[in-house]
Design a protein around this motif. Structure first.
Motif, PDB file in Angstrom:
ATOM      1  N   GLY A  62       0.780  -1.233   0.000  1.00 39.65           N
ATOM      2  CA  GLY A  62       0.000   0.000   0.000  1.00 39.65           C
ATOM      3  C   GLY A  62       0.809   1.278   0.000  1.00 39.65           C
ATOM      4  N   TYR A  63       2.119   1.180  -0.072  1.00 41.81           N
ATOM      5  CA  TYR A  63       2.962   2.379  -0.114  1.00 41.81           C
ATOM      6  C   TYR A  63       3.111   2.859  -1.560  1.00 41.81           C
ATOM      7  CZ  TYR A  63       4.365   1.162   4.664  1.00 41.81           C
ATOM      8  OH  TYR A  63       4.375   0.860   5.995  1.00 41.81           O
ATOM      9  N   THR A  64       3.342   4.171  -1.698  1.00 36.60           N
ATOM     10  CA  THR A  64       3.609   4.748  -3.011  1.00 36.60           C
ATOM     11  C   THR A  64       5.076   5.161  -3.082  1.00 36.60           C
ATOM     12  OG1 THR A  64       1.357   5.593  -3.197  1.00 36.60           O
ATOM     13  CG2 THR A  64       3.009   6.566  -4.651  1.00 36.60           C
ATOM     14  N   VAL A  65       5.747   4.713  -4.161  1.00 42.46           N
ATOM     15  CA  VAL A  65       7.133   5.101  -4.411  1.00 42.46           C
ATOM     16  C   VAL A  65       7.122   6.139  -5.527  1.00 42.46           C
ATOM     17  CG1 VAL A  65       9.432   4.289  -5.112  1.00 42.46           C
ATOM     18  CG2 VAL A  65       7.937   2.787  -3.762  1.00 42.46           C
ATOM     19  N   PRO A  66       7.670   7.344  -5.310  1.00 47.37           N
ATOM     20  CA  PRO A  66       8.509   7.776  -4.182  1.00 47.37           C
ATOM     21  C   PRO A  66       7.776   8.618  -3.128  1.00 47.37           C
ATOM     22  CG  PRO A  66       8.769   9.302  -5.979  1.00 47.37           C
ATOM     23  CD  PRO A  66       7.753   8.299  -6.446  1.00 47.37           C
ATOM     24  N   THR A  67       6.449   8.815  -3.262  1.00 48.24           N
ATOM     25  CA  THR A  67       5.749   9.738  -2.359  1.00 48.24           C
ATOM     26  C   THR A  67       5.900   9.337  -0.893  1.00 48.24           C
ATOM     27  OG1 THR A  67       4.126  10.148  -4.109  1.00 48.24           O
ATOM     28  CG2 THR A  67       3.536  10.813  -1.870  1.00 48.24           C
ATOM     29  N   ASP A  68       5.688   8.040  -0.602  1.00 50.21           N
ATOM     30  CA  ASP A  68       5.796   7.567   0.786  1.00 50.21           C
ATOM     31  C   ASP A  68       7.234   7.204   1.151  1.00 50.21           C
ATOM     32  OD1 ASP A  68       3.042   7.830   1.186  1.00 50.21           O
ATOM     33  OD2 ASP A  68       2.668   5.855   0.315  1.00 50.21           O
ATOM     34  N   ILE A  69       7.878   6.484   0.285  1.00 47.95           N
ATOM     35  CA  ILE A  69       9.258   6.041   0.531  1.00 47.95           C
ATOM     36  C   ILE A  69      10.042   6.114  -0.775  1.00 47.95           C
ATOM     37  CG2 ILE A  69      10.750   4.151   1.291  1.00 47.95           C
ATOM     38  CD1 ILE A  69       8.438   3.051   2.922  1.00 47.95           C
ATOM     39  N   VAL A  70      11.182   6.727  -0.715  1.00 49.91           N
ATOM     40  CA  VAL A  70      12.089   6.781  -1.869  1.00 49.91           C
ATOM     41  C   VAL A  70      12.891   5.485  -1.908  1.00 49.91           C
ATOM     42  CG1 VAL A  70      14.159   7.898  -2.786  1.00 49.91           C
ATOM     43  CG2 VAL A  70      12.250   9.296  -1.928  1.00 49.91           C
ATOM     44  N   VAL A  71      13.129   4.971  -3.120  1.00 50.73           N
ATOM     45  CA  VAL A  71      13.947   3.759  -3.291  1.00 50.73           C
ATOM     46  C   VAL A  71      14.988   4.041  -4.368  1.00 50.73           C
ATOM     47  CG1 VAL A  71      13.982   1.312  -3.903  1.00 50.73           C
ATOM     48  CG2 VAL A  71      12.030   2.250  -2.635  1.00 50.73           C
ATOM     49  N   THR A  72      16.230   3.660  -4.098  1.00 49.50           N
ATOM     50  CA  THR A  72      17.304   3.830  -5.104  1.00 49.50           C
ATOM     51  C   THR A  72      18.053   2.512  -5.296  1.00 49.50           C
ATOM     52  OG1 THR A  72      18.964   4.506  -3.469  1.00 49.50           O
ATOM     53  CG2 THR A  72      17.612   6.243  -4.473  1.00 49.50           C
ATOM     54  N   GLY A  73      18.744   2.421  -6.427  1.00 45.99           N
ATOM     55  CA  GLY A  73      19.491   1.208  -6.752  1.00 45.99           C
ATOM     56  C   GLY A  73      20.937   1.493  -7.087  1.00 45.99           C
ATOM     57  N   PHE A  74      21.539   0.536  -7.783  1.00 45.24           N
ATOM     58  CA  PHE A  74      22.949   0.673  -8.184  1.00 45.24           C
ATOM     59  C   PHE A  74      23.180  -0.285  -9.346  1.00 45.24           C
ATOM     60  CE2 PHE A  74      27.475   0.496  -8.174  1.00 45.24           C
ATOM     61  CZ  PHE A  74      27.946   1.590  -7.454  1.00 45.24           C
TER      62      PHE A  74
END
Length: 629
Positions: free
Chosen positions: A224-236
């Motif tokens: 139920g979370y929204t990325v990036p509004t609720d939580i930012v996620v980054t990679g590599f």
């Protein structure tokens, strides 16, 4: 192999191909070589090195066999070599390649994450994660940053975790061990995300690779979370999936294509005598996309799911090709039929050219290739090559293994890039495949799996043929056994019925074999049997059907268009044994008695009658020999 005085030839030694790493670097090398007079020979075992300490280790004999592909490198024709030292499984393989180049004064450029040799292209990713973390803190004002690494003791994890900690320390943000988890670069990242959410909701989850970032996003969206509004996620890493996923992943990537171009240019400088050329560093860059909120989500003509359907279609097509090959293998009766099918199916990969190069020993009916105690390493002196000619017909040619591939492939296709990968099955190195990728497509997905399957198909085919040979061949002498008589009889009858000539059946019997066994042992008796078999081949010809019909009994079938002096051929058999006895140093002599029966084709009825006539004559000859001794 002669490439001409103006053409430079460089080799690339790499192990397995990671689509997101080695392939991109090699694409850069190939791109930079276009419009130059440089030929590129790529030697790849296609065996992926375990990336992590807990990865599955490879069987040592398998590794040894796979690395035989690097023994194919012909240093006499090379002007330079590019080495992916970090990809090769065995350090001694790297040392061997380097030593051979130094002995021949061949310049080397090493492509790796650190400087190992005199000249390197260094892909420095150590600062990459700093860019991401600094961007989140400085540009977004985020403070609660969780980190998911790979394996705790993996070098990439350690480097990226250190970068994460350095930036937190720089901005006076406490480093909390509870915010650091290890997702093993794969699905465990989902479990890590669940654990992090139970602590408290972070501002961002920084992942040590893009694959984990995508899995984290999937889990968050399902919860139920929204990325990036609720939580930012980054990679590599900057893999393709990071760009097509929704939301696209903010990540870090090294310009690997540029690394390849730099490696090619550096090697050319060294070849031209510029020994002072310096190492080249290729640094990562921050790729800002949707998952951090800087880029507004855009409407896509296709999305991540669409791309997976395309992959699924390719996978289904690929599986059908594998199944078709496996089914056809069970029906293939000849080498030509087998390789014609394999070459027809390989169109899936759209190569400019492809050629199978098979150890010539595999077709040698005198020896066992698979049913032996030792493993088969290395190539035979010659290889039998199979490829499609200009008229799209199967072509077959025997060449020296040192020549690598038939010259006609290069001249007909105009290719400048050739890759060599092993065909390795059941601890036996059965040959290799050489292929020339289409422009812009150095390596395609699925090729490694396809080649492993093809190795199984080819190896199984030759083992099946070997078992068939053994079923109608005498193991000790290599001659036909009683089961082989049926095969010989069918061919002989067809020839007899189709023309004029004479058929002769020779019967041979070893003199006093029982006495040799009783007096000197069965090893001595085996020696006598083997030498008589060799004598028959020497006297009547290597291609003449010879049969071991019993312990000390042999038959030879001869078909001639005109009458032939059989007694003269028998004298050659006797002469072979005389020469052997004179030089053997054994305490006994090996002798045999021979008789024969000849009839014109027109009077031939059956082989049983012909054998009885020759056998009756043999008793007379043996009595005469015994009376003389």
């Amino acid at each position: 192999m002669h490439f001409g005085p103006k053409k430079k030839t460089i080799a690339i030694c790499v192990s397995g191909f990671n689509w997101e790493y080695e392939v991109k670097v090699i694409n850069g090398i190939v791109t930079q070589s276009e419009n130059t007079d440089v030929r590129i020979l790529i030697f790849s075992s296609l065996m992926m090195k375990a990336e992590y300490p807990r990865g599955v280790d490879q069987d040592k004999s398998f590794v040894r066999g796979e690395n035989e592909i690097y023994n194919m490198v012909n240093y006499d024709i090379l002007d330079g070599l590019i080495l992916f030292s970090g990809s090769l499984y065995l350090n001694e393989t790297v040392d061997k390649i380097v030593a051979a180049c130094r002995e021949k004064n061949i310049p080397i450029v090493n492509v790796y994450r650190s400087a190992l040799f005199e000249h390197n292209v260094i892909i420095d990713e150590s600062s990459g994660l700093e860019y991401v973390v600094e961007h989140l803190i400085r540009d977004h004002g985020l403070r609660r940053l969780d980190f998911i690494g790979g394996y705790p003791d993996n070098k990439e994890t350690i480097t990226r975790l250190d970068a994460y900690k350095r930036v937190l320390k720089k901005y006076n943000i406490p480093i909390e061990e509870k915010r650091i988890k290890y997702g093993h670069f794969w699905k465990k990242s989902i479990e890590c995300t669940k654990e992090l959410l139970e602590i408290d909701k972070p501002d961002a989850i920084v992942c040590a690779n893009d694959t984990m970032a995508i899995m984290v996003c999937d889990y968050l969206k399902n919860e139920g979370y929204t990325v990036p509004t609720d939580i930012v996620v980054t990679g590599f890493d900057g893999i393709v999936d990071a760009y097509i996923y929704n939301p696209s992943i903010t990540t870090v990537r090294a310009d690997l294509d540029n690394a390849g171009k730099q490696a090619f240019d550096l090697l050319l400088k060294l070849i031209d005598g510029d020994s002072d050329a310096e190492d080249v560093y290729v640094y990562p860059e921050l790729v800002i996309q949707e998952s951090c909120g800087c880029v507004i989500a855009k409407k896509r003509d296709f999305n991540y799911i669409d791309s997976k359907y395309v992959e699924r279609y390719l996978l289904d097509t690929f599986h059908k090709s594998l199944i078709k090959t496996d089914v056809y293998f069970s029906e293939a009766e000849t080498e030509d039929a087998l390789f014609l099918h394999l070459l027809s199916e390989v169109v899936f990969f759209e190569f400019d050219a492809i050629c199978f190069c098979i150890n010539s020993d595999l077709s040698d009916t005198k020896q066992s290739y698979f049913l032996k105690s030792d493993d088969k390493y290395g190539l035979s002196e010659t290889v039998t090559t199979y490829y499609m000619d200009k008229k799209n017909k199967l072509a077959k040619q025997t060449i020296k293994a040192s020549d690598l591939y038939p010259k006609v492939i290069s001249s007909s296709k105009g290719a400048n890039v050739f890759t060599f990968s092993p065909l390795y099955w059941k601890k036996n190195y059965i040959g290799y495949v050489v292929y020339s990728p289409a422009k812009g497509e150095v390596f395609r997905d699925y090729f490694q799996l396809w080649l492993k399957n093809i190795s199984n198909v080819i190896g199984s085919y030759y083992e099946r043929k070997e078992l068939e040979r053994l079923s109608y061949r005498d193991y000790m002498t290599g001659l036909y056994n009683r089961r082989g008589i049926d095969l010989i009889s069918i061919d002989a009858k067809n020839k007899i019925q189709s023309g004029k000539g004479y058929v002769t059946l020779v019967c041979a019997d070893i003199d006093r074999l029982k006495k040799i066994n009783d007096s000197y042992g069965h090893d001595a008796g085996d020696t006598a049997i083997i030498q008589v078999a060799k004598a028959l081949k020497a006297g009547f010809g290597e291609q003449t059907p010879c049969i071991r019909t019993g312990g000390d009994e042999f038959s030879v079938l001869l078909l001639f268009e005109r009458k032939t002096d059989i007694d003269r051929l028998i004298q050659k058999v006797e002469k072979y044994l005389e020469d052997f006895n004179a030089s053997s140093g054994l305490q006994f002599e090996v002798k045999c008695s021979c008789s024969y029966s000849t009839v014109p084709y027109s009077e031939f009825t059956d082989f049983t009658s012909l054998y009885k006539q020759a056998d009756q004559e043999l008793y007379k000859v043996k009595e005469q020999h015994h009376s003389q001794n």
